[in-house]
Design a protein around this motif. Structure first.
Motif, PDB file in Angstrom:
ATOM      1  N   ASN A  50      -4.545   4.853  -0.035  1.00  0.00           N
ATOM      2  CA  ASN A  50      -4.697   6.125   0.684  1.00  0.00           C
ATOM      3  C   ASN A  50      -6.152   6.494   0.974  1.00  0.00           C
ATOM      4  O   ASN A  50      -6.613   7.589   0.616  1.00  0.00           O
ATOM      5  CB  ASN A  50      -4.023   7.258  -0.109  1.00  0.00           C
ATOM      6  N   LEU A  88       2.896  13.403   8.642  1.00  0.00           N
ATOM      7  CA  LEU A  88       3.934  13.129   7.653  1.00  0.00           C
ATOM      8  C   LEU A  88       5.292  13.594   8.163  1.00  0.00           C
ATOM      9  O   LEU A  88       6.313  12.924   7.947  1.00  0.00           O
ATOM     10  CB  LEU A  88       3.583  13.825   6.340  1.00  0.00           C
ATOM     11  N   ASP A 124      -5.177  10.985  11.594  1.00  0.00           N
ATOM     12  CA  ASP A 124      -4.409  10.753  10.374  1.00  0.00           C
ATOM     13  C   ASP A 124      -3.312   9.740  10.657  1.00  0.00           C
ATOM     14  O   ASP A 124      -2.664   9.788  11.711  1.00  0.00           O
ATOM     15  CB  ASP A 124      -3.776  12.050   9.880  1.00  0.00           C
ATOM     16  N   TYR A 126       0.075   7.993   8.736  1.00  0.00           N
ATOM     17  CA  TYR A 126       1.019   7.909   7.628  1.00  0.00           C
ATOM     18  C   TYR A 126       1.927   6.718   7.878  1.00  0.00           C
ATOM     19  O   TYR A 126       2.407   6.524   8.999  1.00  0.00           O
ATOM     20  CB  TYR A 126       1.840   9.197   7.536  1.00  0.00           C
ATOM     21  N   THR A 144       5.470   6.462   0.884  1.00  0.00           N
ATOM     22  CA  THR A 144       4.589   6.687   2.030  1.00  0.00           C
ATOM     23  C   THR A 144       3.134   6.441   1.660  1.00  0.00           C
ATOM     24  O   THR A 144       2.666   6.883   0.601  1.00  0.00           O
ATOM     25  CB  THR A 144       4.753   8.118   2.558  1.00  0.00           C
ATOM     26  N   TYR A 146      -1.044   6.376   3.310  1.00  0.00           N
ATOM     27  CA  TYR A 146      -1.863   7.168   4.239  1.00  0.00           C
ATOM     28  C   TYR A 146      -3.206   6.484   4.441  1.00  0.00           C
ATOM     29  O   TYR A 146      -3.730   5.831   3.537  1.00  0.00           O
ATOM     30  CB  TYR A 146      -2.082   8.576   3.681  1.00  0.00           C
TER      31      TYR A 146
END
Length: 888
Positions: A50, A88, A124, A126, A144, A146
């Motif tokens: 992440n 998300l 961003d 995801y 998930t 990121y």
């Protein structure tokens, strides 16, 4: 590295036949083949979990497959599907607006390139992935993951700011309006020095001592002094971080603030050359639900004033006067009357680069082992030595009371002083720990308090957050203790995403110490992102004209070393490729590897050996501290020329292998020819036929590691055995450079019991000798002189995994490995596991009377293994495999 002659000589089907043939002599306990699914875990992007900012256009994604049913064997990934969304919420509802790979038939699970639409600056991302196994069973979606995209150069609007006054740790702040509740808010920030960032009084992130140490910008004075160099470097860079601060903002008036520390950017120590005045760069991007944005950037409208930290520095310690604290300094309620406008700073010339490397964090908290009240102070003892600080909690003292924490260290650096403020009233308590330095200690003396309880003090280990990825233990307590003290020392020396020589006295990023220990670190820590950054630092430190790589990176002008130090440029990228299978890093390093090799060949003798004699750039005199061979041996030093020539061979070998991987035929032929020429020169010049020796104190080890001509090999091995067992009473006889090869070479030459005996010694010189004197970390010298926290002798401990557990990497990224444990009388059991890029690999060895009795091996999905047993060689696929051997 030559492979075992039996490697790849037996097929899977032949292995199964071998199992049948061995039944009379070998009992096999094999789990039933089971159908099942994978559990997908450990998602990473560019080797990080992440990451908040990635500035490569096509990030690479990785994951690990684990069978849900542990009985499953011989399974593999046959396909994957990756989906990526810009939020998300979109990911959860199946709106994969960035990328949907669809089902891709492939066994790839490591560093798979992103294949969706071009990613925008600051975007961003995801993502999640699912996979299919060999029986076409589909996994559930992974958790998930990121990543955030960094800022492109043209998107930086912020200006570098500083304080006009030479303040120890200046505060900066800016008030601003937020039009309505933000959809998202992200801040990109960095500093010349260290910084902490606050939004509406709340600290962003849990990082310390950031940004990581790099070659920030140009400096003057590097061409003068005792180790003066040509001050040209291939690169300069400064790393920026990104923080999601959406929860910290609200509609209306808000405030952002930062405090700066000197770090390595500004220091009064003679060990470093300062880069300049600490400065700040900050860009806060606020996005609203209608797509509009506001950007808050550092500029001359920001305000500054001194903080309550009146002194700080990497080498100077920290003094904090709570009486000088500015109330609400990072909040809207702050009274700005005594603040001044910040000044625009001379910007560092380094390229702004995303912080795709682990930061320093508080990685362990220790409670006091004892608190001893003395006449005027308290002696507080913790159970091991760490790098970090102590935190005083809920301290009660009169206003203005001086409270000092004195760290009992062999190389004390600065003070930790705290002056009690009034707080919220006469009975208020205070909590304090340093922010911009660290100390090395297992004991502290606290003065200025009338009471101190165990609830009011704790030690906090602070180091680069490189997680352990391996477990190692044996039936021998001494081996376990040696392993334990090396790990502690290695962690203590990881700050700013470099590995230092010692965490107290010098704190410098020595390339020689780094390359010696790198293989051991990669065996036991998830260090891919760590070394990706530090190897780039080494490339940046290289002289672009001569190819020379200095003794430290980022360079500091008190780093002494020699050929084995610059050789980091040719050793660490190759080791990295072997452990992590990252071809891209090898590509980035290939030309620097060749350039360093060309520098080395400028020091060839007429005999085709190497003997470097670099000169001080200022005086023109040969500089001892630029030309070391080995270092800190227990008895005597081998000739520098022998060590230099060995490293020329090793660097040529590694560069030739890199050329072969990258398909550069000319480069392979050239480097291979140099390696062969150097090999012949080494054996021609340094071998003494009368004594059947290349010399005591390490040369015989180096010669055998290179490969001795067959006709003299047996004699040299016998000489080495006599040298160690008779002349040195079974002890190690090498400095830290050659110790990297000492134990493994002995075992590879049939002297495994000699290696084990040397490892298990408890008198001088030995690891056990350190432990007998109370060491909780490894030392710099066998005799205990100088630093008592140096991880460099840990380089030789690769013997633990490779020979005791028998795990040897034979294909990059653990695509294939062999298990060939060598039993020893002193150790009845060995356990080693490591979470590789493909998943968990383990070797559990049970011995009796120096003979192998049981072996359990776990092969991760996507890997294969060759197992060497006393009676046969087997080729294994995924799964856990158990072998029990009869007593005879």
């Amino acid at each position: 590295m030559s492979l075992h002659p039996a490697f790849s000589s037996i097929s899977t089907s032949a292995a199964h036949s071998a199992l049948v043939l061995l039944c009379s002599a070998l009992l096999l306990v094999v789990p039933q083949l089971a159908s099942g699914q994978f559990r997908v875990r450990s998602l990473t992007v560019e080797h990080l979990s992440n990451p908040s900012a990635v500035d490569v256009a096509i990030p690479r994604l990785s994951w690990i497959n684990e069978p849900k049913d542990k009985r499953v064997r011989e399974d593999r990934q046959t396909a994957y599907r990756i989906v990526v969304s810009s939020s998300l919420q979109k990911l959860e509802r199946g709106d994969y607006d960035l990328w949907d790979s669809g089902r891709v038939g492939s066994d790839a699970s490591v560093l798979v390139p992103y294949g969706g639409r071009p990613l925008r600056s600051g975007e961003d991302c995801y993502w999640k992935v699912r996979t299919w196994n060999s029986r076409n069973r589909r996994s559930a979606w992974s958790p998930t993951g990121y990543w955030g995209m960094g800022l492109e150069a043209s998107d930086w609007k912020a200006l570098w700011i500083t304080s006009d006054q030479r303040q120890a740790a200046p505060l900066f702040r800016k008030s601003f309006e937020v039009r309505r509740r933000p959809l998202k808010a992200k801040v990109f920030a960095t500093a010349g020095g260290f910084f902490e960032l606050y939004v509406n009084g709340t600290r962003a992130g849990d990082d310390y001592l950031v940004p990581n140490f790099t070659n920030y910008t140009t400096r003057t004075g590097l061409d003068k002094g005792g180790i003066a160099l040509d001050p040209r470097f291939a690169g300069y860079r400064i790393l920026y971080l990104a923080y999601d601060v959406t929860p910290l903002l609200h509609q209306g008036r808000n405030a952002v603030g930062a405090i700066l520390g000197d770090g390595f950017y500004r220091s009064s120590s003679h060990r470093v050359t300062s880069f300049g005045q600490p400065c700040l760069l900050c860009q806060l991007e606020i996005t609203y639900d209608d797509g509009s944005r506001d950007i808050i950037t550092t500029d001359a409208s920001w305000l500054t004033r001194p903080s309550a930290i009146t002194r700080n520095g990497i080498y100077e310690g920290e003094i904090y006067d709570e009486r000088l604290e500015t109330p609400h300094w990072a909040e809207t309620a702050c009274n700005e009357q005594e603040w001044q406008h910040a000044s625009l700073a001379i910007p560092p010339c380094g390229t702004l680069t995303a912080h795709t490397s682990p930061t320093d964090k508080i990685t362990e908290i220790l409670q006091p082992q004892s608190i001893q009240r003395r006449d005027s102070d308290f002696l507080v003892t913790f159970d091991k030595e760490i790098a970090g600080w102590v935190r005083l909690k809920d301290i009660s003292a009169p206003e203005g009371q001086r409270v000092e924490v004195r760290y009992l260290s062999e190389s004390p650096l600065g003070q930790q002083l705290f002056f009690k403020g009034r707080g919220n009233g006469p009975n208020s308590t205070s909590t304090y720990a340093p922010r911009f330095t660290w100390f090395v200690f297992s004991q502290v003396v606290v003065s200025g308090l009338t009471e101190l309880t165990s609830a009011q003090i704790q030690a906090e280990a602070v180091n680069t957050d490189v997680p352990t990825c391996a477990t190692f233990h044996t039936s021998n307590p001494l081996i376990n203790s040696i392993y334990s003290i090396w790990k502690r020392s290695q962690l203590d020396n990881m700050h700013g995403c470099i590995a230092s020589d010692c965490p107290h006295r010098e704190r410098l990023p020595y390339t020689g110490d780094g390359q010696i220990a790198s293989s051991m670190v990669m065996q036991h820590f998830d260090a891919a992102a760590f070394y990706q950054k530090w190897i780039r630092d080494i490339r940046d430190a290289q002289n672009p004209e001569t190819g020379y790589v200095p003794n430290g990176a980022p360079w500091q002008p008190t780093c002494g070393g020699g050929v084995a130090w610059g050789a980091a440029m040719n050793i660490m990228p190759w080791e990295y490729y072997l452990y992590y299978g990252d071809r891209k890093l090898l590509e980035e390093c290939y030309q620097p590897m060749r350039a360093q090799l060309r520098h080395m060949t400028t020091w060839l003798t007429p005999d085709s050996t190497m003997h470097q004699q670099m000169k001080n750039f200022e005086t023109g005199d040969v500089c001892y501290w630029l030309n070391l061979g080995d270092w800190v041996p227990p008895f005597a030093m081998p000739a520098d020329e022998i060590v230099h020539t060995f490293y020329l061979w090793l660097c040529a070998q590694n560069t030739a292998q890199a050329a072969q991987v990258l398909g550069d035929t000319e480069g392979y032929d050239s480097c291979r020819a140099l390696a062969q020429q150097t090999w012949r020169a080494f054996h021609r010049k340094f071998y003494d036929a009368e004594s059947a020796s290349y010399g005591d104190y390490g040369p015989n080890i180096l010669a055998l590691y290179m490969g001795v001509p067959q006709e003299r090999r047996a004699a040299v091995i016998q000489t080495l055995r006599r040298e160690i067992m008779e002349e040195h009473n079974g002890h190690i006889n090498t400095g830290f450079v050659t110790s990297r090869f000492f134990f493994e070479t002995l075992s590879d030459c049939g002297l495994h019991e000699v290696a084990a005996a040397a490892m298990l010694k408890t008198d001088y010189p030995s690891y056990g000798h350190w432990l007998a004197q109370g060491a909780t970390v490894t030392w710099e010298q066998w005799d205990g002189q100088n630093s008592h926290n140096h991880p460099m002798f840990g380089g030789g401990l690769t013997w633990f995994a490779r020979h005791l557990a028998g795990v040897k990497l034979t294909e990059p990224g653990y695509r294939h490995f062999e298990v060939s444990p060598i039993p020893t009388q002193a150790i009845d059991s060995v356990y080693y596991d490591v979470d590789t890029p493909l998943g968990l690999l383990s070797s559990h060895v049970i011995c009796h009377d120096g003979k192998l009795r049981q072996l359990e091996v776990t092969v991760p999905v996507g890997s294969t293994a060759t197992i060497y047993l006393p009676s046969d060689t087997l080729q294994l696929h995924q799964g856990t495999h158990h072998f029990s051997l009869p007593d005879n």
